[in-house]
Motif scaffolding. Sequence first.
Motif, PDB file in Angstrom:
ATOM      1  N   PHE A 471     -23.792  11.958  10.980  1.00 50.71           N
ATOM      2  CA  PHE A 471     -23.007  12.470   9.866  1.00 50.71           C
ATOM      3  C   PHE A 471     -21.697  11.697   9.820  1.00 50.71           C
ATOM      4  N   ASP A 472     -21.103  11.620   8.618  1.00 48.34           N
ATOM      5  CA  ASP A 472     -19.794  10.985   8.541  1.00 48.34           C
ATOM      6  C   ASP A 472     -18.932  11.668   7.481  1.00 48.34           C
ATOM      7  N   PHE A 473     -17.632  11.703   7.759  1.00 51.93           N
ATOM      8  CA  PHE A 473     -16.610  12.172   6.824  1.00 51.93           C
ATOM      9  C   PHE A 473     -15.549  11.091   6.754  1.00 51.93           C
ATOM     10  N   PHE A 474     -15.116  10.732   5.558  1.00 54.88           N
ATOM     11  CA  PHE A 474     -14.193   9.605   5.455  1.00 54.88           C
ATOM     12  C   PHE A 474     -13.070   9.893   4.458  1.00 54.88           C
ATOM     13  N   GLY A 475     -11.988   9.161   4.659  1.00 50.89           N
ATOM     14  CA  GLY A 475     -10.877   9.156   3.724  1.00 50.89           C
ATOM     15  C   GLY A 475     -10.348   7.734   3.594  1.00 50.89           C
ATOM     16  N   GLN A 476      -9.953   7.338   2.367  1.00 52.55           N
ATOM     17  CA  GLN A 476      -9.445   5.990   2.121  1.00 52.55           C
ATOM     18  C   GLN A 476      -8.158   6.045   1.313  1.00 52.55           C
ATOM     19  N   TYR A 477      -7.309   5.080   1.593  1.00 56.18           N
ATOM     20  CA  TYR A 477      -6.067   4.923   0.817  1.00 56.18           C
ATOM     21  C   TYR A 477      -5.916   3.449   0.469  1.00 56.18           C
ATOM     22  N   GLY A 478      -5.510   3.171  -0.764  1.00 55.61           N
ATOM     23  CA  GLY A 478      -5.326   1.789  -1.170  1.00 55.61           C
ATOM     24  C   GLY A 478      -4.364   1.657  -2.337  1.00 55.61           C
ATOM     25  N   GLN A 479      -4.064   0.403  -2.648  1.00 51.42           N
ATOM     26  CA  GLN A 479      -3.172   0.106  -3.772  1.00 51.42           C
ATOM     27  C   GLN A 479      -3.571  -1.244  -4.362  1.00 51.42           C
ATOM     28  N   LEU A 480      -3.429  -1.345  -5.675  1.00 50.35           N
ATOM     29  CA  LEU A 480      -3.697  -2.620  -6.332  1.00 50.35           C
ATOM     30  C   LEU A 480      -2.522  -2.986  -7.224  1.00 50.35           C
ATOM     31  N   ASN A 481      -2.453  -4.270  -7.529  1.00 48.73           N
ATOM     32  CA  ASN A 481      -1.426  -4.768  -8.438  1.00 48.73           C
ATOM     33  C   ASN A 481      -2.109  -5.631  -9.499  1.00 48.73           C
ATOM     34  N   ASN A 482      -1.905  -5.276 -10.753  1.00 52.15           N
ATOM     35  CA  ASN A 482      -2.460  -6.041 -11.867  1.00 52.15           C
ATOM     36  C   ASN A 482      -1.304  -6.424 -12.785  1.00 52.15           C
ATOM     37  N   LYS A 483      -0.816  -7.679 -12.631  1.00 47.77           N
ATOM     38  CA  LYS A 483       0.355  -8.112 -13.383  1.00 47.77           C
ATOM     39  C   LYS A 483       0.096  -8.156 -14.888  1.00 47.77           C
ATOM     40  N   SER A 484      -1.125  -8.541 -15.259  1.00 49.70           N
ATOM     41  CA  SER A 484      -1.413  -8.652 -16.693  1.00 49.70           C
ATOM     42  C   SER A 484      -1.330  -7.295 -17.388  1.00 49.70           C
ATOM     43  N   LEU A 485      -1.655  -6.218 -16.686  1.00 51.02           N
ATOM     44  CA  LEU A 485      -1.550  -4.867 -17.253  1.00 51.02           C
ATOM     45  C   LEU A 485      -0.279  -4.157 -16.814  1.00 51.02           C
ATOM     46  N   ASN A 486       0.466  -4.799 -15.891  1.00 49.21           N
ATOM     47  CA  ASN A 486       1.708  -4.239 -15.376  1.00 49.21           C
ATOM     48  C   ASN A 486       1.480  -2.839 -14.768  1.00 49.21           C
ATOM     49  N   VAL A 487       0.456  -2.741 -13.898  1.00 44.43           N
ATOM     50  CA  VAL A 487       0.159  -1.464 -13.238  1.00 44.43           C
ATOM     51  C   VAL A 487       0.068  -1.694 -11.736  1.00 44.43           C
ATOM     52  N   LYS A 488       0.494  -0.666 -10.972  1.00 51.83           N
ATOM     53  CA  LYS A 488       0.421  -0.687  -9.513  1.00 51.83           C
ATOM     54  C   LYS A 488      -0.032   0.679  -9.006  1.00 51.83           C
ATOM     55  N   PRO A 489      -1.220   1.110  -9.360  1.00 49.66           N
ATOM     56  CA  PRO A 489      -1.659   2.460  -8.964  1.00 49.66           C
ATOM     57  C   PRO A 489      -1.938   2.565  -7.467  1.00 49.66           C
ATOM     58  N   LYS A 490      -1.669   3.756  -6.933  1.00 50.62           N
ATOM     59  CA  LYS A 490      -2.047   4.083  -5.558  1.00 50.62           C
ATOM     60  C   LYS A 490      -3.315   4.920  -5.619  1.00 50.62           C
ATOM     61  N   LEU A 491      -4.293   4.547  -4.811  1.00 51.65           N
ATOM     62  CA  LEU A 491      -5.630   5.110  -4.928  1.00 51.65           C
ATOM     63  C   LEU A 491      -6.026   5.849  -3.654  1.00 51.65           C
ATOM     64  N   TYR A 492      -6.945   6.799  -3.818  1.00 50.10           N
ATOM     65  CA  TYR A 492      -7.513   7.478  -2.660  1.00 50.10           C
ATOM     66  C   TYR A 492      -8.989   7.735  -2.905  1.00 50.10           C
ATOM     67  N   SER A 493      -9.696   7.968  -1.824  1.00 46.70           N
ATOM     68  CA  SER A 493     -11.116   8.282  -1.905  1.00 46.70           C
ATOM     69  C   SER A 493     -11.481   9.154  -0.717  1.00 46.70           C
ATOM     70  N   VAL A 494     -12.314  10.154  -0.937  1.00 46.31           N
ATOM     71  CA  VAL A 494     -12.802  11.033   0.128  1.00 46.31           C
ATOM     72  C   VAL A 494     -14.300  11.237  -0.072  1.00 46.31           C
ATOM     73  N   GLY A 495     -14.980  11.573   1.012  1.00 47.24           N
ATOM     74  CA  GLY A 495     -16.407  11.811   0.869  1.00 47.24           C
ATOM     75  C   GLY A 495     -17.080  12.102   2.191  1.00 47.24           C
ATOM     76  N   LEU A 496     -18.373  12.280   2.124  1.00 44.70           N
ATOM     77  CA  LEU A 496     -19.181  12.546   3.307  1.00 44.70           C
ATOM     78  C   LEU A 496     -20.557  11.936   3.109  1.00 44.70           C
ATOM     79  N   GLY A 497     -21.268  11.773   4.223  1.00 43.13           N
ATOM     80  CA  GLY A 497     -22.582  11.165   4.118  1.00 43.13           C
ATOM     81  C   GLY A 497     -23.458  11.518   5.290  1.00 43.13           C
ATOM     82  N   PHE A 498     -24.707  11.111   5.191  1.00 42.54           N
ATOM     83  CA  PHE A 498     -25.695  11.336   6.240  1.00 42.54           C
ATOM     84  C   PHE A 498     -26.583  10.100   6.316  1.00 42.54           C
ATOM     85  N   ASN A 499     -26.741   9.565   7.520  1.00 38.89           N
ATOM     86  CA  ASN A 499     -27.540   8.361   7.739  1.00 38.89           C
ATOM     87  C   ASN A 499     -28.580   8.655   8.811  1.00 38.89           C
ATOM     88  N   PHE A 500     -29.823   8.264   8.574  1.00 39.58           N
ATOM     89  CA  PHE A 500     -30.872   8.592   9.531  1.00 39.58           C
ATOM     90  C   PHE A 500     -32.019   7.595   9.422  1.00 39.58           C
TER      91      PHE A 500
END
Length: 536
Positions: A471-500
């Motif tokens: 089983f797995d539980f995860f969390g992610q944090y990131g940021q991107l920069n897009n000069k052409s759109l003049n945006v710098k959003p801060k991003l997150y992601s959470v989730g869970l999974g099962f591998n077998f």
Amino acid sequence: MSLKLFLKIFFILFCVLAQAQKKQYWLIDSETQIKKKVKDSATAIKFLDSLAQNNYFFTQLKEVKVKGDSTEIIYDKGKNFNETYIKLSDSIVKKTRIKKDFFTKNLDSLKKGINQIYIDDGFSFSRIKSKYKGQKNGYPIVELDINKNDKRTIDGFVVKGYSRVPKRFMKNLEKEFKGKTYDDRNLLAIHKNFQSHPFLTLERQPQTLFTKDSTQIYLFLEKKKTNTFDGVIGFGNDKTDKFTLNGTLNVNFKNMFNGFEAINVYWQRNPDKGQTFDLQTDIPYLFNSNIGLNMKVNIFRQDSTFANVKMLPAFYYHINNRNKVGLRGTFEASSIIDDLYIQGKDYNKKGIGIWFEMIEPTEIDLFLYKTKINAGYDYLSTVYTKENLKSPQNQFYFFGEHNYHISGNHFLNIKGEGAMMNSKIDFSANELYRFGGWNSMRGFNENSLAADFYYFGSLEYRYLIGNQAFFDFFGQYGQLNNKSLNVKPKLYSVGLGFNFFIPIGLMSFQLSNGNEFGNPFKFNDIKIHWGILSRF
């Protein structure tokens, strides 16, 4: 050995020689009455001598009985003196730097420790000799000396079983170990070279053949099943909140020609009608050298808007089995298909770069590797054809991942990725980095995030269920920069999974949700991924 015991052993030998036609010899312990059959007189003498060498310093011969074709040798081994006064020979004192005279409560442990020092120095057949020197305060005085025999070094390898391994691979192995001391440390290092090798496995532990003049390590190799099929199906909403089906196919053909070569075919379709196709070939030992060749072609098409074609020829050098450093070229072209797509530009790029890769294999079949690091830098010259503009460009990339064992069945997967492009001219939308999805910033559609600079990190807790699932539980944090759109959003992601594991391979199921900080959480943005990794 005491003089009395020596004379009695000599008497045994005389009696046995006089009865040369006799066929049976028995050693009988007078205390336990345990009978031990030996094949001849020499074996009997060797056994009694071994008692005197192993703390039974007062072994006595009681009686010799000859009954027809049977000879019975009755002995009393006496007390086992493990607590003794010790006198070390000058050679042992010089080697171990232990004081010459002292008292020990564990003679066996002392002899074992001294002997191990000589074994670690290559004297694999060394033997500690004990000599009784009298008594003191009710304890025996024992002198220890060393019989080192010849020093042993590793002289070469002999391959058994799967022998069609690249010659350069074996040369590298000999270069690393030939001439080194034959000891447990180097034997363990040899074993680790194959413990999680991507193409080879050891059918059994390495064996050693000792001759008078050489020491050969026998490797019993077996070829691994290394071809893989990796398929992923994703479910989620596109930019218009319409439910879409997307997927990834990744097929690897490895070591088919017994040269550790690899051919990779990769195809991906994202929910926003973008498609990626990769074809990559890797030949690790060109002309039986440590130089490898890697050729990659990448094609990306965004519906009927634009298409990019990139070629990345590279040469690299094997530092060792797990590390390589390389030099690569970049040739890239992009064409705008839709004239209404004003954010994009036609361009051509060419340049040169360096890169480094390190992969530490894992002993856990559920994981792809224990550690992976990939980093690179490229210097490119970019020409925007319609505008007749030319500008130099710098690109940097880093990826790192490590599976950390917390304890027991608990693991922590740590991952980080980042990339940056730098130029004096504003970037067009069709040359930006694209990331997001199953193997990237999860919770977002595949290649739905575009940036000239981005980074993200993730922590994933994994709980193993034996060797078949986790089983797995995860969390992610990131940021991107897009000069052409003049945006710098801060991003997150959470989730869970099962591998077998199932009979056809490793199956993965994952739920994830990603968003920008400040936006409300939406359940209909949950992404569902189902995949299978099969080896054949």
